[in-house]
Design a protein around this motif. Structure first.
Motif, PDB file in Angstrom:
ATOM      1  N   ARG A   1     -57.337  86.621 -16.973  1.00 42.30           N
ATOM      2  CA  ARG A   1     -58.605  85.810 -16.947  1.00 42.30           C
ATOM      3  C   ARG A   1     -59.286  85.195 -15.771  1.00 42.30           C
ATOM      4  O   ARG A   1     -60.403  85.113 -15.902  1.00 42.30           O
TER       5      ARG A   1
ATOM      6  N   PHE B   1     -52.969  94.666 -31.834  1.00 44.26           N
ATOM      7  CA  PHE B   1     -53.997  94.578 -31.006  1.00 44.26           C
ATOM      8  C   PHE B   1     -54.960  95.598 -32.005  1.00 44.26           C
ATOM      9  O   PHE B   1     -56.400  95.268 -32.019  1.00 44.26           O
TER      10      PHE B   1
ATOM     11  N   ASN C   1     -58.581  94.391 -32.971  1.00 52.22           N
ATOM     12  CA  ASN C   1     -59.776  95.059 -32.506  1.00 52.22           C
ATOM     13  C   ASN C   1     -60.704  95.222 -33.596  1.00 52.22           C
ATOM     14  O   ASN C   1     -62.078  95.030 -33.593  1.00 52.22           O
TER      15      ASN C   1
ATOM     16  N   ASN D   1     -64.669  94.035 -18.458  1.00 50.65           N
ATOM     17  CA  ASN D   1     -64.974  93.489 -19.896  1.00 50.65           C
ATOM     18  C   ASN D   1     -66.122  92.791 -19.881  1.00 50.65           C
ATOM     19  O   ASN D   1     -66.922  92.747 -20.854  1.00 50.65           O
TER      20      ASN D   1
ATOM     21  N   GLU E   1     -56.583  98.536 -23.490  1.00 47.77           N
ATOM     22  CA  GLU E   1     -55.654  97.965 -24.619  1.00 47.77           C
ATOM     23  C   GLU E   1     -54.238  98.536 -24.232  1.00 47.77           C
ATOM     24  O   GLU E   1     -53.373  97.872 -24.630  1.00 47.77           O
TER      25      GLU E   1
ATOM     26  N   PHE F   1     -57.236  77.483 -27.316  1.00 50.46           N
ATOM     27  CA  PHE F   1     -57.285  79.183 -27.056  1.00 50.46           C
ATOM     28  C   PHE F   1     -55.930  79.316 -25.903  1.00 50.46           C
ATOM     29  O   PHE F   1     -55.633  80.494 -25.511  1.00 50.46           O
TER      30      PHE F   1
ATOM     31  N   TYR G   1     -60.111  92.768 -17.276  1.00 49.35           N
ATOM     32  CA  TYR G   1     -60.743  91.580 -17.845  1.00 49.35           C
ATOM     33  C   TYR G   1     -62.020  91.248 -16.904  1.00 49.35           C
ATOM     34  O   TYR G   1     -63.087  90.873 -17.514  1.00 49.35           O
TER      35      TYR G   1
HETATM   36  N1  LIG Z   1     -48.934  89.667 -23.755  1.00 48.10           N
HETATM   37  C1  LIG Z   1     -49.856  89.870 -24.552  1.00 48.10           C
HETATM   38  C2  LIG Z   1     -51.181  89.516 -24.108  1.00 48.10           C
HETATM   39  C3  LIG Z   1     -52.428  89.656 -24.905  1.00 48.10           C
HETATM   40  C4  LIG Z   1     -53.682  88.648 -24.184  1.00 48.10           C
HETATM   41  C5  LIG Z   1     -54.949  88.726 -25.368  1.00 48.10           C
HETATM   42  N2  LIG Z   1     -55.355  90.168 -25.169  1.00 48.10           N
HETATM   43  C6  LIG Z   1     -55.803  90.979 -26.013  1.00 48.10           C
HETATM   44  O1  LIG Z   1     -55.602  90.303 -27.368  1.00 48.10           O
HETATM   45  C7  LIG Z   1     -56.286  92.218 -25.922  1.00 48.10           C
HETATM   46  N3  LIG Z   1     -56.356  92.891 -27.175  1.00 48.10           N
HETATM   47  C8  LIG Z   1     -57.911  91.914 -25.519  1.00 48.10           C
HETATM   48  C9  LIG Z   1     -58.827  91.820 -26.428  1.00 48.10           C
HETATM   49  C10 LIG Z   1     -60.323  91.678 -25.895  1.00 48.10           C
HETATM   50  C11 LIG Z   1     -61.515  92.331 -26.405  1.00 48.10           C
HETATM   51  N4  LIG Z   1     -62.478  92.092 -25.540  1.00 48.10           N
HETATM   52  C12 LIG Z   1     -55.722  87.942 -24.773  1.00 48.10           C
HETATM   53  O2  LIG Z   1     -55.598  86.547 -25.039  1.00 48.10           O
HETATM   54  O3  LIG Z   1     -56.554  88.013 -23.717  1.00 48.10           O
END
Ligand SMILES: NCCCC[C@H](NC(=O)[C@@H](N)CCCCN)C(=O)O
Length: 562
Positions: A174, A382, A386, A34, A143, A354, A31
């Motif tokens: 985060r 996912f 995406n 990213n 991912e 969120f 993260y």
């Molecule tokens: N236990 C599930 C956690 C998912 C967390 C979620 N992440 C995503 O959805 C990823 N596919 C990140 C996509 C970000 C692309 N830049 C989240 O809420 O972060």
């Protein structure tokens, strides 16, 4: 389904929370990386000559291999067939490789202006292409690690504090985003623009170490369950995919996910520009407002997860989150509400939404899909997400340009006039600049003028049919050269260029505001599109709740078994 409840290591709170922290650390670096280059964008623009569209290509590369080569689906199948340990190790190593390729691409001395031409994409700078490939490899690893971590948390926390654990996992991830927003720019300013990527590389290596540590814990967990009577599970077979995709509730969650994340991530992508254009604030303040969102979610996601664990109401939580999404985007789309404090308040509420939806959505998947199919199920969700995260920004761009047809051509007029001014003035003052440096000076001056007009001046634009483009261009050039005056003797070339930049900004500002060129984007239709995504998300959240009532998945029940 496997039921292992007699003295498994899962029964030890210390063991399962340690496993959660360790496995989550493997996502922390992901993260961070990213978002590591977003704050450094202006430096990359001046150091490497990257343009906004180069950035667009780079950002979208995250999903290239996952979407076009179906890598996410393969990752899910590999996870269900080969297990958490092998998949997680492979995925974290892939993140190291992707980050390494990225670092090499922005470090290797490619000749200035080196480009390659690709089918579909067209001409692209060599270093943009190579760093995008690095980012795409990283995206596959990131991912795949994401779905692996989710499955690992389910393995340790089923029947226990699963939503709290997932919420904390998202918070740890985060924190990586927050770190990127906080230190990337200082790192780049203190060392070089490569420093944030080098730091990401170190975090990725730590991520591999964290995952290896997790493997030790996972092996201990498996050993602790060896002697427990379990009802043997069938191994995952390819036909399980059919079972997943024929499950209605699964589709409701997948669609809710793409709609909800589609109304948040792409909004964040455009938010700074939207806030500058609508709320008349400086780019630096406008950039701060969207960053309120990830910070808030760090605390709230586990908080709401804890509520879901104890009180249930998972589907209701998703409904509330979707309603908040509609309210936020609905208010942001009202033209008369144009105070930036109001926009900041809306971003804070968006942060609450969120936190609500993800805190309930991800822990609800294991209530619908059996554990042996979870890797594939998360991967399909996912994957759809995406696709949405790639397509929605493109759609927003199309809507923005078609609802503001004159803004981009008018900005081009300004850019062309600034370019003509530089060319003439440099000729007059006998200064030769290389193409890259000239381009950077032109870009800086143009964006400086546009930003200051959008921030500080409000006017009803002259109808486009009344604008004489050639006359405007000539007036800008004439005013620029006039205000610059004759060359001063004995002044360094650097000082001359600085003077050109500041004078051209002032002089161009005068002409553009006098001619009342339309250079302000009206984001209203884009924001309405986000509102529509929220409305559809709400619909699917209701459908999910209804399906839960019919099939009895227990989404409204607490996760902690009493
Ligand atoms: N236990 C599930 C956690 C998912 C967390 C979620 N992440 C995503 O959805 C990823 N596919 C990140 C996509 C970000 C692309 N830049 C989240 O809420 O972060």
């Amino acid at each position: 389904m496997t039921e292992a409840i007699r003295k498994s290591l899962r029964e030890s709170p210390k063991a399962r929370w340690t496993a959660m922290v360790v496995v989550s650390l493997s996502m922390f670096g992901a993260y961070y990386f990213n978002y590591a280059l977003s704050p450094v964008k202006p430096i990359l623009e001046s150091a490497l000559g990257w343009t906004s569209s180069d950035f667009g290509v780079y950002t979208s590369a995250y999903a290239w291999f996952n979407v076009y080569f179906l890598m996410l689906i393969f990752s899910g199948i590999i996870l269900d067939r080969l297990g958490i340990k092998i998949t997680g190790l492979g995925a974290t190593v892939l993140m190291v490789v992707g980050t390494g390729v990225n670092y090499w691409a922005i470090t290797a001395p490619f000749p200035a202006g080196a480009q390659v031409t690709l089918p579909l994409i067209g001409s692209i700078k060599t270093e943009v292409l190579l760093s995008s490939i690095g980012f795409a490899i990283f995206g596959v690893g990131s991912e795949a690690t994401g779905i692996t971590v989710s499955k690992a948390i389910v393995k340790w926390f089923k029947g226990k504090e699963m939503a709290l654990a997932m919420g904390l996992q998202m918070s740890i991830a985060r924190l990586g985003t927050a770190l990127a927003l906080a230190i990337s720019l200082p790192l780049a300013l203190h060392f070089t623009y490569r420093a944030p990527v080098a730091f990401a590389f170190i975090l990725m290596l730590l991520g591999v170490i964290a995952f290896i540590t997790y493997i030790v814990l996972d092996t201990k967990l498996d050993k602790s369950e060896e002697h427990i009577e379990v009802e043997e599970e069938e191994p995952f077979r390819l036909k399980d995919i059919v079972m997943i995709i024929s499950n209605k509730a699964f589709w409701y969650i997948a669609i809710l996910c793409v709609l909800f994340y589609g109304a948040v991530f792409p909004f964040l992508f455009y938010a700074t520009d939207f806030i500058i254009n609508k709320y008349h604030v400086s780019p630096s303040l406008a950039g701060l407002i969207p960053s309120l969102l990830p910070f808030g979610t760090i605390f709230l996601t586990p908080f709401f997860g804890g509520i879901y664990d104890k009180k249930g109401k998972g589907a209701t939580i998703m409904i509330i989150g979707a309603i908040m999404l509609i309210v936020v985007h609905g208010f942001l789309s009202i033209p008369t509400l144009d105070n930036w404090i109001f926009a900041a308040a809306m971003v804070v509420i968006l942060g609450i939404a969120f936190s609500l939806v993800p805190s309930a959505m991800w822990p609800s998947v294991p209530k619908i899909i059996p554990e042996k199919q979870l890797g594939t199920a998360y991967a399909v969700i996912f994957f759809i997400q995406n696709i949405g995260l790639m397509a929605i920004p493109l759609l927003l761009g199309v809507v923005l340009n078609s609802t503001n047809p004159n803004v981009s051509p008018n900005k081009t007029v300004i850019r062309k006039a600034v370019e003509m001014s530089y060319t003439k003035a440099l000729q007059e003052q006998n200064i030769t600049l290389d193409a890259k440096a000239l381009n950077i000076a032109i870009e800086k001056t143009t964006s400086g003028v546009v930003d200051s007009i959008v921030e500080s001046v409000s006017y009803v634009p002259t109808p486009q049919s009344e604008i004489n483009v050639e006359k405007v261009e000539n007036s800008i050039v004439a005013n620029n050269l006039n205000m610059l005056g004759s060359p001063e003797l004995g002044v360094s070339q650097e000082k001359v260029l600085d003077k050109m930049g500041s004078t051209f900004k002032k002089a161009t500002f005068e002409v553009v505001t006098k001619e009342k060129l339309n250079i302000r984007y009206d984001y209203q239709y884009d924001i309405l599109m986000f509102t529509l995504l929220g409305v559809l998300a709400l619909l699917f959240a209701f459908l999910l709740k209804r399906e839960d009532r019919i099939k009895g998945y227990g989404l409204e029940k607490p996760n902690i078994e009493s």
